[in-house]
Design an enzyme around this catalytic site. Structure first.
Site, PDB file in Angstrom:
ATOM      1  N   CYS A  95       0.848  -1.192   0.000  1.00 19.02           N
ATOM      2  CA  CYS A  95       0.000   0.000   0.000  1.00 19.02           C
ATOM      3  C   CYS A  95       0.880   1.238   0.000  1.00 19.02           C
ATOM      4  O   CYS A  95       1.922   1.279   0.652  1.00 19.02           O
ATOM      5  CB  CYS A  95      -0.967   0.000   1.180  1.00 19.02           C
ATOM      6  SG  CYS A  95      -0.327   0.695   2.706  1.00 19.02           S
ATOM      7  N   GLU A  96       0.459   2.228  -0.753  1.00 20.74           N
ATOM      8  CA  GLU A  96       1.326   3.395  -0.907  1.00 20.74           C
ATOM      9  C   GLU A  96       1.256   4.349   0.273  1.00 20.74           C
ATOM     10  O   GLU A  96       2.073   5.246   0.386  1.00 20.74           O
ATOM     11  CB  GLU A  96       1.002   4.135  -2.209  1.00 20.74           C
ATOM     12  CG  GLU A  96      -0.341   4.805  -2.259  1.00 20.74           C
ATOM     13  CD  GLU A  96      -0.580   5.457  -3.618  1.00 20.74           C
ATOM     14  OE1 GLU A  96       0.097   5.086  -4.583  1.00 20.74           O
ATOM     15  OE2 GLU A  96      -1.443   6.345  -3.685  1.00 20.74           O
ATOM     16  N   HIS A  97       0.309   4.136   1.173  1.00 16.80           N
ATOM     17  CA  HIS A  97       0.223   5.029   2.329  1.00 16.80           C
ATOM     18  C   HIS A  97       1.159   4.604   3.454  1.00 16.80           C
ATOM     19  O   HIS A  97       1.617   5.448   4.220  1.00 16.80           O
ATOM     20  CB  HIS A  97      -1.223   5.078   2.846  1.00 16.80           C
ATOM     21  CG  HIS A  97      -2.185   5.559   1.808  1.00 16.80           C
ATOM     22  ND1 HIS A  97      -3.359   4.916   1.501  1.00 16.80           N
ATOM     23  CD2 HIS A  97      -2.113   6.617   0.961  1.00 16.80           C
ATOM     24  CE1 HIS A  97      -3.976   5.565   0.532  1.00 16.80           C
ATOM     25  NE2 HIS A  97      -3.241   6.587   0.181  1.00 16.80           N
ATOM     26  N   HIS A  98       1.403   3.313   3.566  1.00 17.25           N
ATOM     27  CA  HIS A  98       2.240   2.816   4.665  1.00 17.25           C
ATOM     28  C   HIS A  98       3.384   1.931   4.199  1.00 17.25           C
ATOM     29  O   HIS A  98       4.203   1.517   4.999  1.00 17.25           O
ATOM     30  CB  HIS A  98       1.371   2.025   5.655  1.00 17.25           C
ATOM     31  CG  HIS A  98       0.178   2.774   6.154  1.00 17.25           C
ATOM     32  ND1 HIS A  98      -1.066   2.666   5.567  1.00 17.25           N
ATOM     33  CD2 HIS A  98       0.051   3.682   7.152  1.00 17.25           C
ATOM     34  CE1 HIS A  98      -1.918   3.454   6.192  1.00 17.25           C
ATOM     35  NE2 HIS A  98      -1.273   4.084   7.155  1.00 17.25           N
ATOM     36  N   GLN A 136      -5.654  -0.306  -3.595  1.00 16.47           N
ATOM     37  CA  GLN A 136      -6.372  -1.433  -4.200  1.00 16.47           C
ATOM     38  C   GLN A 136      -7.341  -0.991  -5.289  1.00 16.47           C
ATOM     39  O   GLN A 136      -7.482  -1.650  -6.322  1.00 16.47           O
ATOM     40  CB  GLN A 136      -7.101  -2.204  -3.099  1.00 16.47           C
ATOM     41  CG  GLN A 136      -7.767  -3.476  -3.608  1.00 16.47           C
ATOM     42  CD  GLN A 136      -8.470  -4.225  -2.499  1.00 16.47           C
ATOM     43  OE1 GLN A 136      -8.050  -4.179  -1.342  1.00 16.47           O
ATOM     44  NE2 GLN A 136      -9.531  -4.927  -2.834  1.00 16.47           N
ATOM     45  N   HIS A 164      -5.328  -6.055   4.260  1.00 16.46           N
ATOM     46  CA  HIS A 164      -4.297  -5.016   4.325  1.00 16.46           C
ATOM     47  C   HIS A 164      -3.604  -5.060   5.681  1.00 16.46           C
ATOM     48  O   HIS A 164      -4.253  -4.873   6.712  1.00 16.46           O
ATOM     49  CB  HIS A 164      -4.937  -3.639   4.124  1.00 16.46           C
ATOM     50  CG  HIS A 164      -5.444  -3.419   2.732  1.00 16.46           C
ATOM     51  ND1 HIS A 164      -4.897  -2.481   1.896  1.00 16.46           N
ATOM     52  CD2 HIS A 164      -6.418  -4.037   2.034  1.00 16.46           C
ATOM     53  CE1 HIS A 164      -5.527  -2.515   0.732  1.00 16.46           C
ATOM     54  NE2 HIS A 164      -6.458  -3.458   0.790  1.00 16.46           N
ATOM     55  N   CYS A 166      -1.747  -2.923   6.932  1.00 15.88           N
ATOM     56  CA  CYS A 166      -1.795  -1.626   7.626  1.00 15.88           C
ATOM     57  C   CYS A 166      -3.075  -1.503   8.442  1.00 15.88           C
ATOM     58  O   CYS A 166      -3.145  -0.722   9.384  1.00 15.88           O
ATOM     59  CB  CYS A 166      -1.636  -0.460   6.647  1.00 15.88           C
ATOM     60  SG  CYS A 166      -2.927  -0.311   5.423  1.00 15.88           S
TER      61      CYS A 166
HETATM   62 ZN   LIG Z   1      -1.974   1.330   4.143  1.00 15.71          ZN
END
Ligand SMILES: [Zn+2]
Length: 211
Positions: A95-98, A136, A164, A166
């Protein structure tokens, strides 16, 4: 209806040349280790920056994959206009956020309009987009759009189910929360019966996602 069951994550033969800056990742990881108060010189950590650099080169190899190579020689002119379904394609992404993993299954269907694609190529198309920093929803749409572009089919449907890390490891810790996303084009969007045929197929005998 054609029905195929995929359970592997086969990527051999793909053109995966990395242009990722390994030494830059190594020095960044070294600084993270120092920043969290670890001793990067201790035995277990000595080669960690190097290992992580190579790991990212592999997990993010989708950026370097040549999409033309992925479908190379695998498009065939065939008079076949029934639904083709490839279900349970295993994938792993970040995931690109975490930058934590999310993983699960992709189900793909299309209705050809004179052109079909070799079945072994569909898991490779999934990898092309999974092996990047992703969300996603975007990954789902990219897989569907790519198939539309190369096949110009009567319709394309993609459903992705994923867990996920995260969500599981952080904050509210919803260990079993699954996210399902879908992208429907053409006949799968305009015809509820076609869409339902696909959804019924992928839910038949499906086991719940587990880590
Ligand atoms: Zn994430």
């Amino acid at each position: 209806m054609d029905y195929y069951d995929f359970d592997d994550n086969n990527t051999d033969g793909l053109a995966e040349k990395t242009k990722i800056d390994l030494s830059e990742i190594q020095s960044a990881v070294l600084r993270i280790l120092q920043a969290i108060g670890e001793n990067p010189k201790r035995n277990g950590l000595k080669r960690t920056p190097e290992r992580i650099a190579h790991m990212y080169a592999e997990l993010l190899s989708g950026y370097q994959m040549d999409s033309a190579m992925v479908v190379n020689d695998a498009l065939f002119d065939v008079k076949y206009d029934e639904m083709v379904i490839v279900r349970d394609i295993e994938f792993y992404s970040l995931c690109e956020h975490h930058m934590l993993p999310f993983m699960g299954r992709v189900h793909v269907a299309y209705i050809p309009d004179g052109k079909v694609i070799g079945l072994s190529k569909i898991p490779r198309i999934v990898d092309l987009y999974a092996r990047r920093l992703q969300v996603q929803e975007r990954m789902t749409r990219q897989i569907a759009d790519f198939l539309c572009d190369v096949l110009h089919p009567q319709g394309v449907a993609v459903v992705v189910e994923a867990l996920h890390l995260c969500m599981s490891m952080r904050g509210v810790q919803k260990h079993n929360a699954r996210l399902t996303t879908s992208a429907m084009h053409g006949a799968f969007r305009s015809s509820p019966a076609t869409r339902q045929e696909f959804l019924d197929n992928i839910s038949r005998g499906a086991s719940p996602l587990q880590i």
